[in-house]
Design a protein around this motif. Sequence first.
Motif, PDB file in Angstrom:
ATOM      1  N   THR A  10      51.400  43.394  37.141  1.00 28.56           N
ATOM      2  CA  THR A  10      50.112  42.800  36.796  1.00 28.56           C
ATOM      3  C   THR A  10      49.001  43.590  37.458  1.00 28.56           C
ATOM      4  O   THR A  10      49.213  44.282  38.458  1.00 28.56           O
ATOM      5  CB  THR A  10      50.025  41.336  37.262  1.00 28.56           C
ATOM      6  N   ARG A  11      47.799  43.466  36.913  1.00 32.35           N
ATOM      7  CA  ARG A  11      46.646  44.132  37.504  1.00 32.35           C
ATOM      8  C   ARG A  11      46.141  43.332  38.687  1.00 32.35           C
ATOM      9  O   ARG A  11      46.204  42.117  38.713  1.00 32.35           O
ATOM     10  CB  ARG A  11      45.543  44.257  36.468  1.00 32.35           C
ATOM     11  N   GLY A  12      45.631  44.037  39.660  1.00 32.59           N
ATOM     12  CA  GLY A  12      45.095  43.389  40.833  1.00 32.59           C
ATOM     13  C   GLY A  12      43.758  42.732  40.558  1.00 32.59           C
ATOM     14  O   GLY A  12      43.106  42.967  39.548  1.00 32.59           O
ATOM     15  N   SER A  13      43.341  41.909  41.471  1.00 28.45           N
ATOM     16  CA  SER A  13      42.048  41.239  41.335  1.00 28.45           C
ATOM     17  C   SER A  13      40.932  42.119  41.904  1.00 28.45           C
ATOM     18  O   SER A  13      41.176  43.216  42.384  1.00 28.45           O
ATOM     19  CB  SER A  13      42.092  39.893  42.053  1.00 28.45           C
ATOM     20  N   TRP A  14      39.747  41.641  41.870  1.00 32.37           N
ATOM     21  CA  TRP A  14      38.560  42.304  42.396  1.00 32.37           C
ATOM     22  C   TRP A  14      38.253  43.600  41.648  1.00 32.37           C
ATOM     23  O   TRP A  14      37.757  44.557  42.225  1.00 32.37           O
ATOM     24  CB  TRP A  14      38.698  42.577  43.892  1.00 32.37           C
ATOM     25  N   ALA A  15      38.595  43.685  40.380  1.00 34.06           N
ATOM     26  CA  ALA A  15      38.244  44.810  39.505  1.00 34.06           C
ATOM     27  C   ALA A  15      38.769  46.149  40.013  1.00 34.06           C
ATOM     28  O   ALA A  15      38.129  47.177  39.865  1.00 34.06           O
ATOM     29  CB  ALA A  15      36.735  44.862  39.294  1.00 34.06           C
ATOM     30  N   THR A  16      39.928  46.152  40.634  1.00 33.23           N
ATOM     31  CA  THR A  16      40.541  47.406  41.056  1.00 33.23           C
ATOM     32  C   THR A  16      41.548  47.836  40.003  1.00 33.23           C
ATOM     33  O   THR A  16      42.024  47.035  39.215  1.00 33.23           O
ATOM     34  CB  THR A  16      41.254  47.247  42.412  1.00 33.23           C
ATOM     35  N   SER A  17      41.881  49.087  39.988  1.00 36.99           N
ATOM     36  CA  SER A  17      42.846  49.589  39.019  1.00 36.99           C
ATOM     37  C   SER A  17      44.270  49.539  39.568  1.00 36.99           C
ATOM     38  O   SER A  17      45.173  50.128  38.999  1.00 36.99           O
ATOM     39  CB  SER A  17      42.486  51.020  38.627  1.00 36.99           C
ATOM     40  N   ARG A  18      44.462  48.865  40.649  1.00 39.68           N
ATOM     41  CA  ARG A  18      45.770  48.768  41.277  1.00 39.68           C
ATOM     42  C   ARG A  18      46.629  47.743  40.542  1.00 39.68           C
ATOM     43  O   ARG A  18      46.148  46.705  40.119  1.00 39.68           O
ATOM     44  CB  ARG A  18      45.563  48.333  42.720  1.00 39.68           C
ATOM     45  N   SER A  19      47.937  48.033  40.418  1.00 42.91           N
ATOM     46  CA  SER A  19      48.835  47.074  39.785  1.00 42.91           C
ATOM     47  C   SER A  19      49.915  46.658  40.772  1.00 42.91           C
ATOM     48  O   SER A  19      50.269  47.409  41.687  1.00 42.91           O
ATOM     49  CB  SER A  19      49.475  47.684  38.536  1.00 42.91           C
ATOM     50  N   TYR A  20      50.421  45.456  40.592  1.00 42.75           N
ATOM     51  CA  TYR A  20      51.418  44.893  41.488  1.00 42.75           C
ATOM     52  C   TYR A  20      52.662  44.526  40.689  1.00 42.75           C
ATOM     53  O   TYR A  20      52.572  44.036  39.574  1.00 42.75           O
ATOM     54  CB  TYR A  20      50.866  43.645  42.175  1.00 42.75           C
ATOM     55  N   ASP A  21      53.843  44.754  41.275  1.00 39.90           N
ATOM     56  CA  ASP A  21      55.087  44.357  40.626  1.00 39.90           C
ATOM     57  C   ASP A  21      55.299  42.869  40.823  1.00 39.90           C
ATOM     58  O   ASP A  21      55.082  42.339  41.915  1.00 39.90           O
ATOM     59  CB  ASP A  21      56.272  45.119  41.223  1.00 39.90           C
ATOM     60  N   THR A  22      55.716  42.191  39.758  1.00 33.92           N
ATOM     61  CA  THR A  22      55.981  40.762  39.852  1.00 33.92           C
ATOM     62  C   THR A  22      57.477  40.526  39.759  1.00 33.92           C
ATOM     63  O   THR A  22      58.109  40.896  38.776  1.00 33.92           O
ATOM     64  CB  THR A  22      55.272  39.994  38.718  1.00 33.92           C
ATOM     65  N   PRO A  23      58.090  39.942  40.777  1.00 36.76           N
ATOM     66  CA  PRO A  23      59.533  39.720  40.755  1.00 36.76           C
ATOM     67  C   PRO A  23      59.966  38.564  39.859  1.00 36.76           C
ATOM     68  O   PRO A  23      61.144  38.277  39.765  1.00 36.76           O
ATOM     69  CB  PRO A  23      59.868  39.439  42.225  1.00 36.76           C
ATOM     70  N   ARG A  24      59.041  37.910  39.166  1.00 33.61           N
ATOM     71  CA  ARG A  24      59.431  36.815  38.274  1.00 33.61           C
ATOM     72  C   ARG A  24      59.955  37.329  36.938  1.00 33.61           C
ATOM     73  O   ARG A  24      60.498  36.562  36.163  1.00 33.61           O
ATOM     74  CB  ARG A  24      58.253  35.882  38.043  1.00 33.61           C
TER      75      ARG A  24
END
Length: 72
Positions: A10-24
């Motif tokens: 998923t994309r990170g919050s605060w309008a950053t281009s960083r993405s995070y892996d979701t273990p769900r």
Amino acid sequence: MHLDDKPGSTRGSWATSRSYDTPRNPVGLALVLIVVTLLCVGTMLILVANRAGPFAPPPAVGHDARSGGGAP
């Protein structure tokens, strides 16, 4: 709730281009497990190369300590 409801990352919050892996999600879970495994293996290889932690050599025992005699 199904496990496939969430995307793999998923994309990170605060309008950053960083993405995070979701273990769900199974793909996200696999990515997280791969990263954790690589970190553990890398740490163990560094410890082996430096002969540190559980891979440290046993302490050297001097000649006098083995024979039971002290300094004259």
